[in-house]
Design an enzyme around this catalytic site. Sequence first.
Site, PDB file in Angstrom:
ATOM      1  N   ARG A  40      43.591  39.300  51.153  1.00 30.87           N
ATOM      2  CA  ARG A  40      43.267  39.695  49.774  1.00 30.87           C
ATOM      3  C   ARG A  40      44.355  40.517  49.083  1.00 30.87           C
ATOM      4  O   ARG A  40      44.809  40.174  48.004  1.00 30.87           O
ATOM      5  CB  ARG A  40      41.968  40.531  49.762  1.00 30.87           C
ATOM      6  CG  ARG A  40      40.731  39.780  50.186  1.00 30.87           C
ATOM      7  CD  ARG A  40      39.512  40.572  49.787  1.00 30.87           C
ATOM      8  NE  ARG A  40      38.296  40.082  50.428  1.00 30.87           N
ATOM      9  CZ  ARG A  40      37.090  40.586  50.218  1.00 30.87           C
ATOM     10  NH1 ARG A  40      36.935  41.601  49.387  1.00 30.87           N
ATOM     11  NH2 ARG A  40      36.034  40.095  50.822  1.00 30.87           N
ATOM     12  N   HIS A  86      38.311  29.921  47.114  1.00 28.87           N
ATOM     13  CA  HIS A  86      38.221  31.384  47.170  1.00 28.87           C
ATOM     14  C   HIS A  86      36.772  31.817  46.996  1.00 28.87           C
ATOM     15  O   HIS A  86      36.324  32.095  45.882  1.00 28.87           O
ATOM     16  CB  HIS A  86      39.095  31.989  46.058  1.00 28.87           C
ATOM     17  CG  HIS A  86      39.432  33.430  46.276  1.00 28.87           C
ATOM     18  ND1 HIS A  86      40.307  33.866  47.234  1.00 28.87           N
ATOM     19  CD2 HIS A  86      39.010  34.561  45.619  1.00 28.87           C
ATOM     20  CE1 HIS A  86      40.431  35.179  47.174  1.00 28.87           C
ATOM     21  NE2 HIS A  86      39.641  35.617  46.195  1.00 28.87           N
ATOM     22  N   TYR A 130      35.105  32.179  26.826  1.00 24.76           N
ATOM     23  CA  TYR A 130      35.749  32.161  25.513  1.00 24.76           C
ATOM     24  C   TYR A 130      37.249  31.883  25.585  1.00 24.76           C
ATOM     25  O   TYR A 130      37.837  31.449  24.595  1.00 24.76           O
ATOM     26  CB  TYR A 130      35.539  33.495  24.800  1.00 24.76           C
ATOM     27  CG  TYR A 130      34.096  33.819  24.523  1.00 24.76           C
ATOM     28  CD1 TYR A 130      33.311  32.985  23.715  1.00 24.76           C
ATOM     29  CD2 TYR A 130      33.505  34.951  25.060  1.00 24.76           C
ATOM     30  CE1 TYR A 130      31.983  33.283  23.464  1.00 24.76           C
ATOM     31  CE2 TYR A 130      32.181  35.261  24.815  1.00 24.76           C
ATOM     32  CZ  TYR A 130      31.416  34.420  24.019  1.00 24.76           C
ATOM     33  OH  TYR A 130      30.104  34.714  23.767  1.00 24.76           O
TER      34      TYR A 130
END
Length: 822
Positions: A40, A86, A130
């Site tokens: 990570r 992921h 958006y």
Amino acid sequence: MSKPAPKSLEVFMMEEIKRSISEELVESYMNYSMSVIIGRAIPDVRDGLKPVQRRILFSMKELNLKNSGPTKKSARIVGEVMGKYHPHGDMAIYDAIVRLAQDFTMRYPLVQGQGNFGSIDRDPAAASRYTEAKLSKLAEEMLEDIDENTVDMVPNFDETLNEPVVLPSKIPQLLLNGASGIAVGMATSIPPHNIGELADLIVKFIDDPQMDDEKVAGLLKGPDFPTGGIIMDSESIKNIYLTGRGSLIVRSRTSIEEIKNRNRIVVTEIPYGVSKATLIEEIADYAKNAKETLISDIRDESDKDGLRIVIEVSRNADPNIVLNRLLKHTSLETHFAVHMLVIDHGKPKLMNLKQIIKAFVDHRYEVVKRRSQFEFERFSKRAHVVEGLIKASMAIGTVVDIVKNAKDLGDAIDGLMKVLGVSKEQADAIMDMKLQRLTTLEHQKLDEEYRTLTQDMSKLRELLGADEKIMEEIKKETLYIKEKYGDKRRSEIAQNTESINIEDLITDDDMVVTITRNGYVSSTKLENYKMQNRGGKGNISMRTREDDYIEHAFVTTRLSYTGFITNLGKFYFMKNYNFQESEKGTKGKLILNYFNLSPNEKVKSIISIGHNLDSSKDLWIATKKGKIKRMSLGNFSFRFNGVNALKLEDEDEVVDTALTDTKDKNIIVLSTMKGFVSSFKDEDVRQMGKNAMGIKGIKLQSGDEVVSMIVVKESEIEDIQLLTISEKGLGKRSRFSDYAVHRRGARGLRNLKLTGKNGFVVGTVKVVESDEIIAVTASGKAIRFKVSDLSITSRNTQGFRCIDVDEDDKVVTFAPLRGIDS
């Protein structure tokens, strides 16, 4: 009898493992830690990406989100990454996409966003539904050749798909955009750099791979932050590149503008990682909480053309001082901690610059070699097929007969293999060949293709046979990246390795420092005081309230220390430029803005310490009851609450102080309110500690008290005169040689004959012929006159009128302006 345990339970009991819980916790925690570190938080040294970043770019390639094509909803990309590669939170993935698209976070963004992707004010990005995104051109360079077996592919989390272990990456992404991440027990922080400078370094390293760490560190100019700024300590950069760790001072780019006799500080670049909105809040908070008014207004004038913060400086404040204080107390200047921790061969490792460059070059060597091998095999297969097609086109009649007489496809392929001597792959290609390939033009195209393939294979064979050729290919690709994406450096590397010293920006002007009975400190340029003749009325030095008047006036310089001794025996000191400069006639600022005085504490003496706190100097303190104390100036250090310099008896207080040099032999002179002077040698008083009360300096008459103390060097006795002034402006100048030196504790000699109309003695100072005097009255009037205006008289005389004092006014303090320090 109890029943035997079931067989499954017996098996379970046989598999039971007895183990210490501490061992189990340690192993489990270590496994978790390594999972976070490798999976990570820490980037791979080869492509410089964390797993989530790598998976985002790979997924966008799989979605065919090329830079030349249309964008796609970020939510669609997040779903692709999360569902296939992921399996973590969608917000974590979207946050990573947003950072890859921010031009103030990434020096060279890898994602081209459309919509609201946040701002330098730390405004959050719009929701993923958006915004839209696609790969940047530079990101495509990182993914190029990934389909040519250039990197290893491994199964994804559910083993249904394959994902790359690392990207081929033509660019040194680790240093190009930097990295930051916090894992378990370790963290990484790598600054971004300029792509052209990195490309030059890689080329030079390939030319001379044996160069040592120090030479490699010297070839890279330094970090290049997307927000610009100035990196102040260039020497630290080289040390960071040598060790892989360190800290950089990053300063905002500022300028000082003067408009209509007012100064303003304009900020056009800020340190990397600093929020503009937060910075403005810090500056506003500092201006609000500062003990003096330095800033009158702050505005954000940033627009599409760039960042611009305007800080309006108060009229009487020095903009250079204000700027340096803001650099010290706000994020206008920050420290960027560097810790170049990376994943190398599956393990976390701290690397220096040479190791990182070598790892990238080794990675590119492997990529180019595997790509070349892949292309060679592909060309070889194609050449083999084209060779069969050429044979078929030259014997087309035979091919037609074989196919025509064959029972099925397999029989036709066998016939072609036996008659034409072609391989199975060639026979399959012949069977798939269109009739148009039988024309003469197509035959020529096959010949041309075959020649091209053999030439490419020859080059690849030559490339694979020499490491030098591979390295030349890496250099060629690196220079191509520089030429295509290179740009100008944004961050400036300061030539000076140290931060700017605030005192370098300040002229050492002569200043008059005054303090009133109510504790108002004023610092005014000496040039504001006009010369007058003896007997003048004076002019307004400071406007005070009716119950206030100036008690102390002192001439010093802006870069000198001024020491303040209070009636309670506390010692405070500060550089004079820290006092707000006032216009002549203003009352200044309350001393409580500078020092933490107690309610019943007031300044009794101010002294000019000079430019340094010299331990070779002694501080002398005289009290109202005639006590004297000597102590080393080296005993003191700056404290906001002051330092205790003297332990006082009841109803006693400090009246005056002085400084001496330990190598000089001096005469200490104490002057009293009723006109007596007592002189004794400094050797009569030993050095004492801060808690000592002092010893008797003069024997006082009933109702008398000490008003001042001066120090005269034995070497200057013949040149010095004593100037004494009374409350009603009576002044007398006498030669110091007229005063006999007695033992410490004596009553002393009569210095000035006093009458009721002349008032008590204000003080006595030492002067020479060329000195000037500034005297201040209780009403705030000040007069400046020459010492030479007063005639030299004998010791026990009345003196002359040196300042015309109104009936309801009186002289409260006076000081020499030039000459020997008092």
